[in-house]
Design an enzyme around this catalytic site. Structure first.
Site, short mmCIF file in Angstrom:
data_model
loop_
_atom_site.label_atom_id
_atom_site.label_comp_id
_atom_site.label_asym_id
_atom_site.label_seq_id
_atom_site.Cartn_x
_atom_site.Cartn_y
_atom_site.Cartn_z
N CYS A 20 37.98 37.77 39.11
CA CYS A 20 38.08 36.39 38.62
C CYS A 20 39.31 35.68 39.22
O CYS A 20 39.31 35.37 40.40
CB CYS A 20 38.02 36.38 37.11
N HIS A 65 34.15 39.90 35.06
CA HIS A 65 35.14 40.82 34.46
C HIS A 65 34.51 42.18 34.16
O HIS A 65 34.13 42.43 33.02
CB HIS A 65 35.66 40.23 33.14
N GLU A 90 35.84 44.93 33.64
CA GLU A 90 36.63 45.70 32.67
C GLU A 90 36.21 45.41 31.24
O GLU A 90 36.54 46.17 30.32
CB GLU A 90 38.14 45.42 32.86
N1 GLN Z 1 39.64 29.71 35.66
C1 GLN Z 1 40.61 30.66 36.14
C2 GLN Z 1 41.26 30.16 37.44
O1 GLN Z 1 40.80 29.21 37.99
C3 GLN Z 1 39.97 32.01 36.37
C4 GLN Z 1 39.42 32.53 35.07
C5 GLN Z 1 39.48 34.00 34.88
O2 GLN Z 1 40.19 34.72 35.58
N2 GLN Z 1 38.76 34.47 33.89
O3 GLN Z 1 42.21 30.69 37.89
#
Ligand code: GLN
Length: 201
Positions: free
Chosen positions: A85, A176, A178
């Site tokens: 992410c 994610h 995890e």
């Molecule tokens: N929205 C976050 C970003 O732009 C990422 C979200 C996340 O890691 N769950 O950095």
């Protein structure tokens, strides 16, 4: 040496913010030793690194201190690194919405917060190249990988966009893993770290 008789690889989790504890326990489940990394000098003793989810702009602010970003730049060019992410955003060569600094090792363009409000946080099951059938994917204010270079292997997709990709020693997920009980993605990364250790012996 057979993989089973090797010492467990030491894999760091960048523990600045986000759900680093969940990654650490997923790594242990997958047979690795998990080390929480909070200072640049701690990178020296690990065989691989996970950059967790969180807020990529917050990571960048923190990493601006103590030349942490420079230390990470050289780490990700040498040792296996897995970004989930926000971690995926930090690894990408190009970031949009808005454009921002990154480690620029993954040949991909990533758009931050790319799903509409209704869809940005979701749990879906989707097919994957990893063995064992469809994979649960937990998305939280997820980015979208909108372009990848030819050296990037797509291991899973959502609506035709890559969500799990690998480029040699770099692994990145827009979701994610995890937060699911399935440990296939972490096992895949631990195997990547092990195979790099075997090559450099
Ligand atoms: N929205 C976050 C970003 O732009 C990422 C979200 C996340 O890691 N769950 O950095």
């Amino acid at each position: 040496m057979a993989a089973e008789t090797q010492n467990p690889p030491r894999i760091g989790v960048l523990a600045i913010q986000g759900d680093y504890d969940a990654h650490a326990s997923a790594l242990r489940d997958a047979g690795a030793e998990a080390i929480l990394v909070r200072k640049p000098e701690e990178l020296a003793s690990i065989d691989g690194l996970i950059i967790p989810g969180g807020e990529s702009t917050t990571f960048l602010k923190f990493l601006a201190r103590d030349r942490f970003l420079d230390a990470l730049q050289s780490f990700v060019r040498q040792k296996p690194t897995f970004g989930t992410c926000a971690g995926c955003i930090l690894l990408a060569k190009e970031v949009r919405n808005p454009s921002q600094e990154s480690l620029a090792v993954l040949n991909a363009t990533v758009e931050r917060n790319a799903y509409g409000r209704q869809l940005d946080s979701a749990i879906i099951q989707a097919p994957t190249q990893l063995e064992g059938g469809p994979l649960e994917m937990v998305y939280i204010r997820a980015p979208r990988i909108i372009k990848t270079g030819p050296e990037v292997e797509v291991l899973a997709e959502r609506d035709g966009f890559p969500t799990l990709v690998r480029q040699k020693n770099i692994l990145a997920a827009t979701f994610h893993p995890e937060l699911s009980t399935d440990r296939r993605v972490h096992r895949f990364f631990v195997d990547l770290v092990r195979s790099q250790q075997n090559q450099s012996r």
